[in-house]
Design a protein around this motif. Structure first.
Motif, PDB file in Angstrom:
ATOM      1  N   SER A 220     -24.742  26.569   7.743  1.00 43.30           N
ATOM      2  CA  SER A 220     -24.289  27.961   7.763  1.00 43.30           C
ATOM      3  C   SER A 220     -23.545  28.322   6.481  1.00 43.30           C
ATOM      4  O   SER A 220     -23.756  29.407   5.916  1.00 43.30           O
ATOM      5  CB  SER A 220     -23.389  28.195   8.981  1.00 43.30           C
ATOM      6  OG  SER A 220     -22.981  29.538   9.054  1.00 43.30           O
TER       7      SER A 220
ATOM      8  N   ALA B 134     -24.568  31.223   3.828  1.00 46.02           N
ATOM      9  CA  ALA B 134     -23.635  32.317   3.531  1.00 46.02           C
ATOM     10  C   ALA B 134     -23.407  32.444   2.029  1.00 46.02           C
ATOM     11  O   ALA B 134     -23.431  33.553   1.470  1.00 46.02           O
ATOM     12  CB  ALA B 134     -22.312  32.086   4.260  1.00 46.02           C
TER      13      ALA B 134
ATOM     14  N   HIS C 243     -26.330  33.888   0.132  1.00 51.82           N
ATOM     15  CA  HIS C 243     -26.565  35.312   0.338  1.00 51.82           C
ATOM     16  C   HIS C 243     -25.371  36.156  -0.105  1.00 51.82           C
ATOM     17  O   HIS C 243     -25.156  37.266   0.389  1.00 51.82           O
ATOM     18  CB  HIS C 243     -26.910  35.576   1.804  1.00 51.82           C
ATOM     19  CG  HIS C 243     -28.282  35.109   2.172  1.00 51.82           C
ATOM     20  ND1 HIS C 243     -28.547  33.799   2.530  1.00 51.82           N
ATOM     21  CD2 HIS C 243     -29.489  35.764   2.210  1.00 51.82           C
ATOM     22  CE1 HIS C 243     -29.835  33.676   2.793  1.00 51.82           C
ATOM     23  NE2 HIS C 243     -30.432  34.842   2.610  1.00 51.82           N
TER      24      HIS C 243
ATOM     25  N   THR D 113     -17.558  39.632   2.999  1.00 51.31           N
ATOM     26  CA  THR D 113     -18.898  40.183   2.795  1.00 51.31           C
ATOM     27  C   THR D 113     -18.976  41.127   1.600  1.00 51.31           C
ATOM     28  O   THR D 113     -20.069  41.420   1.113  1.00 51.31           O
ATOM     29  CB  THR D 113     -19.344  40.963   4.037  1.00 51.31           C
ATOM     30  OG1 THR D 113     -18.508  42.128   4.191  1.00 51.31           O
ATOM     31  CG2 THR D 113     -19.251  40.099   5.285  1.00 51.31           C
TER      32      THR D 113
ATOM     33  N   THR E 176     -25.204  30.746  13.327  1.00 51.45           N
ATOM     34  CA  THR E 176     -25.566  31.376  12.045  1.00 51.45           C
ATOM     35  C   THR E 176     -26.279  30.382  11.140  1.00 51.45           C
ATOM     36  O   THR E 176     -26.096  30.372   9.930  1.00 51.45           O
ATOM     37  CB  THR E 176     -24.311  31.930  11.333  1.00 51.45           C
ATOM     38  OG1 THR E 176     -23.300  30.909  11.277  1.00 51.45           O
ATOM     39  CG2 THR E 176     -23.764  33.141  12.043  1.00 51.45           C
TER      40      THR E 176
ATOM     41  N   TRP F 245     -29.352  35.847   7.956  1.00 54.26           N
ATOM     42  CA  TRP F 245     -28.736  36.087   6.652  1.00 54.26           C
ATOM     43  C   TRP F 245     -29.592  37.019   5.793  1.00 54.26           C
ATOM     44  O   TRP F 245     -29.057  37.799   4.989  1.00 54.26           O
ATOM     45  CB  TRP F 245     -28.475  34.758   5.944  1.00 54.26           C
ATOM     46  CG  TRP F 245     -27.374  33.993   6.611  1.00 54.26           C
ATOM     47  CD1 TRP F 245     -27.497  32.913   7.430  1.00 54.26           C
ATOM     48  CD2 TRP F 245     -25.977  34.299   6.548  1.00 54.26           C
ATOM     49  NE1 TRP F 245     -26.267  32.514   7.875  1.00 54.26           N
ATOM     50  CE2 TRP F 245     -25.313  33.340   7.354  1.00 54.26           C
ATOM     51  CE3 TRP F 245     -25.219  35.261   5.898  1.00 54.26           C
ATOM     52  CZ2 TRP F 245     -23.927  33.336   7.515  1.00 54.26           C
ATOM     53  CZ3 TRP F 245     -23.843  35.266   6.051  1.00 54.26           C
ATOM     54  CH2 TRP F 245     -23.209  34.316   6.854  1.00 54.26           C
TER      55      TRP F 245
END
Length: 491
Positions: free
Chosen positions: A409, A413, A416, A433, A474, A480
């Motif tokens: 995960s 993350a 992305h 984010t 995730t 993602w």
């Protein structure tokens, strides 16, 4: 996506989509709907279609319109239009400012009321556990996937304790008020491994850890009392204390523990009655308490005469040597709370608390008034799982699987375009984010994903770019990719 059909117009489909989310509280009272232009762009429809859909929601009494502000989910109990804008962020900043010793004055009544204007309340995530938005893995959930918890020893435990006349005996009596004595003995031995020394007579079982937290609050607090709670923190705890009428004092959580300067100022200004803390694998950051911070917290508790509730819900995922306030304090001012829903059996709803001897009878009285006793059958089955070593071996397998999931995960993350606001640990990741996650959450719902925006984890909701992810749910690149596409569209 919306599609024109013979049975339903685009307007009716869009209105029905929002209505369903409002009724299921995935859009909670006070939530702001996307602007007309934003909604039209997101859904691929005309502005006039969105206007007509919002008009239908107005006619149904599900939303209200505020001039120059937009459309908001109606809250029958609170008039959002007349409420002042929340002032808590400035108040919190002032409390944390060591150059401003007068800052932590009591929040105004208007500010406390404005704090209730959460666009998405804590129950949205809970309801999402029962009202699935899709069959996809849900990154906002706070639990392990069911397939992770599927075991053969739990049914065997139930068969073991219901053999012969046992089931009849369980069914025809209320059981022990404090909980099954065999389970309390097993829990006492289990806690001793964590250096939390509590005899069976100091342990009371409950219907899950949340019930134990509620018992403590109802025993020690009265409406209007001040309670210190770590921020960011567990959304359900903020909501639960607010519903009981408590005044929440948010304490910034750092990597080594709570902000001690803020706690000291709160103690001087507000005389809080309780501090609620997650020492190990804090939710949502994953932080663990340091010994130095733990000692200082206990000094403040003794100096200012408040109790500490230590929520150790994630103890099964953590090393035994992790610092726990209850171990250092010897259960003098601390009350230790934990449960087994996260790691073993969500449906069994077995939790417990270990308390100072002088509080046990008061806590028991509160339990009896609320639930009488707890289910003896499931408590005996759990005791068997602990005594046979089944729970320990199961927890080891979960930890190994979670370590692998976390690595996958985190890699996805970072690939992305996300970063981590805290070192990844435990079940949850605290992810930056780069966009407003409240707005992102509504876009993700359209794609079948329920995320946990960072604003949920604050006492007074303010926009943030953070979100909490569940490492177990995730691991798929598909999530993602959707996340990155919607995130990029907002930049």
């Amino acid at each position: 996506m919306l599609m024109k059909t013979g049975s339903q117009s685009l307007t009716e489909q869009l209105s029905a989509r929002f209505a369903e989310r409002i009724r299921s509280r995935l859009l909670a009272p006070g939530a702001r709907l996307p602007s007309v232009r934003q909604c039209a762009q997101q859904q691929g429809v005309s502005v006039s279609t969105v206007v007509a859909a919002y008009d239908q929601l107005l006619a149904q009494g599900l939303v209200v319109a505020h001039k120059n502000r937009g459309f908001f989910v109606r809250d029958a109990s609170f008039n959002a239009a007349s409420a002042p804008a929340p002032q808590a962020p400035a108040a919190i900043k002032g409390v944390a400012d060591s150059a401003n010793p007068d800052a932590p004055s009591a929040w105004s009544t208007a500010t406390w009321m404005a704090a209730r204007q959460a666009p998405v309340d804590a129950t949205a995530l809970i309801r999402g556990m029962f009202h699935k938005v899709s069959n996809k893995p849900q990154p906002g959930m706070g639990v392990f996937p069911p397939e992770w918890l599927d075991t053969s020893f739990m049914p065997a435990a139930v068969r073991k304790v219901t053999s012969g006349s046992a089931l009849r005996d369980f069914s025809l009596s209320y059981g022990e008020p404090m909980g099954d004595s065999g389970l309390r003995r097993a829990l006492s031995q289990k806690l001793s491994v964590l250096n939390v020394h509590a005899g069976p007579e100091q342990i009371i079982t409950s219907v899950g850890a949340t019930h134990a937290l509620d018992i403590v609050s109802r025993t020690l607090l009265r409406a209007g009392d001040c309670v210190m709670v770590e921020e960011p923190g567990w959304a359900v705890e903020f909501a639960r204390l607010d519903a009981l009428g408590m005044r929440i004092l948010p304490v910034p959580r750092r990597a080594d523990g709570p902000d001690l300067e803020v706690m000291a100022r709160y103690c001087e200004a507000h005389a809080p009655k309780l501090f609620v803390s997650v020492s190990v694998f804090h939710n949502p950051t994953g932080y663990c308490l340091s010994p130095g911070s733990a000692h200082r917290v206990l000094q403040l508790a003794n100096q200012h005469n408040f109790h500490i509730v230590e929520d150790d819900t994630y103890s099964h995922l953590a090393p035994d040597h992790a610092t726990r306030l209850s171990a250092l304090d010897g259960l003098q001012r601390t009350i230790y709370v934990s449960g087994f829903a996260k790691i073993l059996a969500p449906g069994w709803r077995v939790g417990f608390m270990a308390a100072p001897p002088d509080l046990v009878q008061r806590l028991l009285d509160t339990k009896l008034l609320g639930t009488l006793t707890t289910p003896a059958l499931l408590e005996k089955a759990l005791a068997w799982c602990i005594d046979q070593g089944q729970l320990r071996r199961h927890a080891e397998r979960i930890r190994t699987r979670l370590d692998a999931a976390r690595a996958r995960s985190v890699k996805l993350a970072l690939a992305h375009g996300c970063s981590f606001a805290a070192e990844p640990a435990g079940l949850f990741g605290w992810v930056d984010t780069g966009v407003d996650t409240d707005a992102l959450a509504q876009r993700m719902l359209d794609e079948g994903y329920l995320i946990a925006p960072g604003a949920l984890f604050h006492a007074v909701r303010t926009p943030t770019t953070l979100m909490r992810i569940n490492f177990a749910t995730t691991q798929e690149a598909a999530f993602w990719k959707v996340f990155a596409r919607l995130r990029d569209a907002m930049l």
